[in-house]
Design a protein around this motif. Structure first.
Motif, PDB file in Angstrom:
ATOM      1  N   ASN A  69      88.458  16.237   2.652  1.00 43.39           N
ATOM      2  CA  ASN A  69      88.282  15.163   2.728  1.00 43.39           C
ATOM      3  C   ASN A  69      87.099  14.102   2.004  1.00 43.39           C
ATOM      4  OD1 ASN A  69      91.321  14.472   4.438  1.00 43.39           O
ATOM      5  ND2 ASN A  69      90.097  16.352   5.516  1.00 43.39           N
ATOM      6  N   LYS A 106      91.003  13.638  -2.679  1.00 45.16           N
ATOM      7  CA  LYS A 106      91.513  14.665  -1.776  1.00 45.16           C
ATOM      8  C   LYS A 106      91.764  15.566  -1.898  1.00 45.16           C
ATOM      9  CE  LYS A 106      91.350  10.963   1.935  1.00 45.16           C
ATOM     10  NZ  LYS A 106      92.380  10.561   3.018  1.00 45.16           N
ATOM     11  N   SER A 161      94.456  16.796   5.026  1.00 42.74           N
ATOM     12  CA  SER A 161      94.277  15.911   4.533  1.00 42.74           C
ATOM     13  C   SER A 161      94.694  14.579   5.265  1.00 42.74           C
ATOM     14  CB  SER A 161      95.185  15.053   3.502  1.00 42.74           C
ATOM     15  OG  SER A 161      95.069  14.253   2.938  1.00 42.74           O
TER      16      SER A 161
END
Length: 259
Positions: A88, A96, A146
């Motif tokens: 992240n 990401k 994520s």
């Protein structure tokens, strides 16, 4: 010394018949034996050739194994500077990688290595990784989640329409046709996960494709440039914002891409 004709002829004739029969049997036996001998001799050679031919395939299969997330954790340390240790990234110019498919990461790194996809930093980083390293790193990031992003409420309607329906009048397909309804992508087809991706990164990438940038010359690499060229600036901004806010709820249902 003389022979009696009546006694000699039957004896000679009998010996001749026996000899002829013996020779015939010998010839037939020899002929039958030759192919068998040849086949027997050829069998080890054929087996050796088969083993020799199979060896490279076995070696190639053994050379690269499916990614090992545990091994990839250490190898991904260098990636953390830009993409975040858990995939992240805190800087929205860097994508990401958390939750991204191993197959997609492997393909992109291979394209950086070959120069099909140009980025000085990534080309230098990828050059130090073996194929097994890349699979391990990809497997590691694929295990991460994520973090959800936030969409601009003013852009949600436009972005959602393009993502879910496309625009048939302009030949623009729905993004979810390849990237799935909640942006999880399709690992088998190497369509990447888009869920919660930074709007800045998505926008910059779509603009680059729109302006002619390509990540390769094969059919797969030509899909997105062809679509991006049909988008205008407002489309790109709306889509990028919508994708950042797109994520799935814990139940698995797609959550609205709203603030």
């Amino acid at each position: 010394m003389s022979f009696r004709p009546a006694g000699f002829r039957p004896a000679v004739f009998g010996y001749a018949v026996a000899l002829a029969f013996a020779l015939t049997v010998s010839v037939v036996t020899a002929q039958d034996a030759k192919p068998a001998t040849a086949a027997s001799a050829a069998a080890p050679a054929a087996a050796g050739a088969a083993e020799h031919a199979a060896a490279p395939a076995t070696e190639a299969t053994a050379a690269v194994k499916p990614g090992d997330a545990a091994a990839g954790a250490g190898k991904a340390a260098a990636c953390g500077a830009c993409h975040g240790m858990d995939g992240n990234s805190s800087d929205s110019q860097y994508p990401k990688l958390a939750g991204q498919h191993e197959s997609y990461i492997v393909r992109q790194v291979a394209d950086f290595k070959s120069g099909k996809r140009a980025n000085p930093v990534m080309m230098a980083m990828s050059a130090t990784l073996s194929e097994q390293d890349v699979h391990d790193v990809g497997a590691y990031f694929a295990t991460k989640t994520s973090l959800p992003g936030v969409a601009d409420e003013a852009l949600v309607e436009h972005g959602q329409t393009l993502y879910r329906q496309g625009d048939p009048t302009r030949g623009i397909p729905a993004c979810m046709a390849c990237h799935s309804i909640d942006g999880r992508g399709n690992p088998g087809a190497m369509y990447p996960q888009l869920t919660s991706q930074h709007a800045q990164y998505i926008e910059a990438t779509l603009k680059a494709w729109h302006d002619g940038t390509s990540w390769g010359d094969d059919a797969h690499a030509k899909i997105m440039p062809g679509i991006a060229q049909k988008l205008d600036a407002k489309d790109i901004t709306a889509l990028a914002s919508y994708i950042e806010g797109l994520h799935a709820a814990e139940s698995g249902a797609a959550a609205p891409a709203t603030p």
